[in-house]
Scaffold this active site. Sequence first.
Site, PDB file in Angstrom:
ATOM      1  N   GLY A 115       2.704   9.410  43.834  1.00 20.99           N
ATOM      2  CA  GLY A 115       2.370   8.503  44.663  1.00 20.99           C
ATOM      3  C   GLY A 115       3.277   7.417  44.361  1.00 20.99           C
ATOM      4  O   GLY A 115       3.113   5.848  45.131  1.00 20.99           O
ATOM      5  N   HIS A 187      -1.178   9.759  37.498  1.00 15.61           N
ATOM      6  CA  HIS A 187      -1.904   9.185  36.873  1.00 15.61           C
ATOM      7  C   HIS A 187      -2.417   9.851  35.241  1.00 15.61           C
ATOM      8  O   HIS A 187      -2.668   9.135  34.573  1.00 15.61           O
ATOM      9  CB  HIS A 187      -3.239   8.967  37.842  1.00 15.61           C
ATOM     10  CG  HIS A 187      -3.979   7.592  37.104  1.00 15.61           C
ATOM     11  ND1 HIS A 187      -3.534   6.521  36.779  1.00 15.61           N
ATOM     12  CD2 HIS A 187      -5.474   7.113  36.987  1.00 15.61           C
ATOM     13  CE1 HIS A 187      -5.096   5.323  37.172  1.00 15.61           C
ATOM     14  NE2 HIS A 187      -6.342   6.522  36.142  1.00 15.61           N
ATOM     15  N   ASN A 477       2.143   4.729  31.125  1.00 11.81           N
ATOM     16  CA  ASN A 477       1.176   4.437  32.403  1.00 11.81           C
ATOM     17  C   ASN A 477       1.922   3.310  32.992  1.00 11.81           C
ATOM     18  O   ASN A 477       2.228   2.720  34.017  1.00 11.81           O
ATOM     19  CB  ASN A 477       0.230   4.560  33.178  1.00 11.81           C
ATOM     20  CG  ASN A 477       0.083   6.002  33.182  1.00 11.81           C
ATOM     21  OD1 ASN A 477       0.944   7.352  33.265  1.00 11.81           O
ATOM     22  ND2 ASN A 477      -0.903   6.824  33.541  1.00 11.81           N
ATOM     23  N   TYR A 478       2.081   2.084  32.472  1.00 14.29           N
ATOM     24  CA  TYR A 478       2.941   0.571  32.680  1.00 14.29           C
ATOM     25  C   TYR A 478       4.428   0.646  31.834  1.00 14.29           C
ATOM     26  O   TYR A 478       4.700   0.486  31.015  1.00 14.29           O
ATOM     27  CB  TYR A 478       2.630  -0.304  31.595  1.00 14.29           C
ATOM     28  CG  TYR A 478       0.675  -0.524  31.618  1.00 14.29           C
ATOM     29  CD1 TYR A 478       0.285  -0.122  33.402  1.00 14.29           C
ATOM     30  CD2 TYR A 478       0.215  -1.627  31.332  1.00 14.29           C
ATOM     31  CE1 TYR A 478      -0.736  -1.007  33.529  1.00 14.29           C
ATOM     32  CE2 TYR A 478      -1.288  -2.039  31.863  1.00 14.29           C
ATOM     33  CZ  TYR A 478      -2.098  -0.905  32.732  1.00 14.29           C
ATOM     34  OH  TYR A 478      -3.307  -1.589  33.407  1.00 14.29           O
TER      35      TYR A 478
END
Length: 537
Positions: A115, A187, A477-478
């Site tokens: 994404g 994700h 994911n950060y």
Amino acid sequence: MIKKQTLVSVLLSISFFSSFAAPPSSASVYESFAQCFSDKTKSPQSQVAKRPKTVFSQTNPSYSSVLRAYIRNARFNTSSTPKPTIIVTPRSYSHVSAAVLCSKPLNFVFKIRSGGHDYDGLSYISDKPFFILDMSNLRNVTVDIADQTAWISAGATLGEVYYRIFEKSKVHGFPAGVCPTVGVGGHLSGGGYGNMVRKFGLSVDYVEDAKIVDVNGRVLDRKAMGEDLFWAISGGGGGSFGVVLGYKIKLVPVPMTVTVFRVEQYMDSGAVDMVHKWQYVGPKTDRNLFMRMLIQPVTKNKAKTVRATVVALFLGKADDVVSLLAKEFPELELKEEACEEMTWMQSALWWDNNENATKTDPRVFLDRDLDSASFGKRKSDYVATEISRDGIESLFKKMIELGKIGLVFNPYGGRMAEVAEDATPFPHRKKLFKIQYSVNWKESSADIEKGYLNQAKALYSFMTGFVSKNPRNAYLNYRDVDIGVNDHGVNSYKEGEVYGRKYFGKNFDRLVKIKTAVDPGNFFRNEQSIPTLPRKA
């Protein structure tokens, strides 16, 4: 962002060429790749260049639009940003296998993008010659309500997943993120969480099967890949181990009616006490309640101050949550008129800033909002012990001093605290809450960017005494390259251990062993991928 190249690293990155020969042109690399791709997919090379096109060279008229479509951080969408030599947009598993097999002999860095929401752009930029495998065409979502499962492809978005579930059932959902344009592949492979994290845990806690293309081009399901690799791609980041094609997920039950609310207070009207008390309530209250805390420096009546906002989802009725918080969290001063009851799908729309969620067509979640990006930076931390009231007050003052950088507190507890830290690669389940550092801006200016990046670093430094230690934890994911990057040279393991321990704690060791077993040549790599074990002398 990524380490600056020295002359030595430039030479190393093209070491697959003859020492006395000039590097091949982009055109010759494309021709070599396209021929191999044609051979592997058993399609004429003339078809590779025709619509629907799968392989894009830099001279293709559509190259720029394909590249830009899923760049979500404008910092990495400039004329000076490194560009891939080739972009591959597979439309089948065989295309993915061919892309892997045809890239290996060329020794280019192989970036995998679903994404495009990697905060520091590692899925689509590199300071070494690279290709992009763009998964956005592999977007199928197949929901089986009778079985309460769904197969979701890596290139699908969370919005598409939610909508396809909604089409089949109004009492099922999935515990994943609140941003509808986030890709499934990144994700879930990084763990995945959303506003039902306290009720159900992480997204990967509901993964039953997966499909991946390994370094040998094989398509493997859970049984074929084995439990070690399945464990690794369920929170350890898929891009280190292969190309995740999709996941089979278990759906979760949601009530017919849920409640959302937003309450804000300012520094001069109770915000310090509200934030301080939140730490004792947010991670410990009824697991049906998720209260995110947003803390932002703002200007009010021409004076600088801090605004604290609670944004919440309650899996139940409004009067129940008002009654609950009147007892547990009177500092919030929640009133029933601040609450809105709706369906779970409407709450997903509301969390995506659709204020009229009950009147919004859910099909907006099928809009991928291509080629749209603001400038931004994110960092992360975890808190294991409540911050004192004086600490909160000093934090507010520091944020006013810095001027723009904001914080997001995400509470854990509930189901999260009940799952073993090594059940998946994600190790942070016992923490009270996670912190996201967040700053966005609109101006394209190197000086402005430097100023905001420095703000993020300054606040991160200020928070050192309040957050986890040894190691100071971070959420994969950060993505944050400030905590370390890997040049994949002779010190690859040591460099990888720096950020790897922060993201994965003790689980890093198992991830490294799996990586070494399934990809010993380290083909699947990026600036923060899992390294292989160091070779013995």
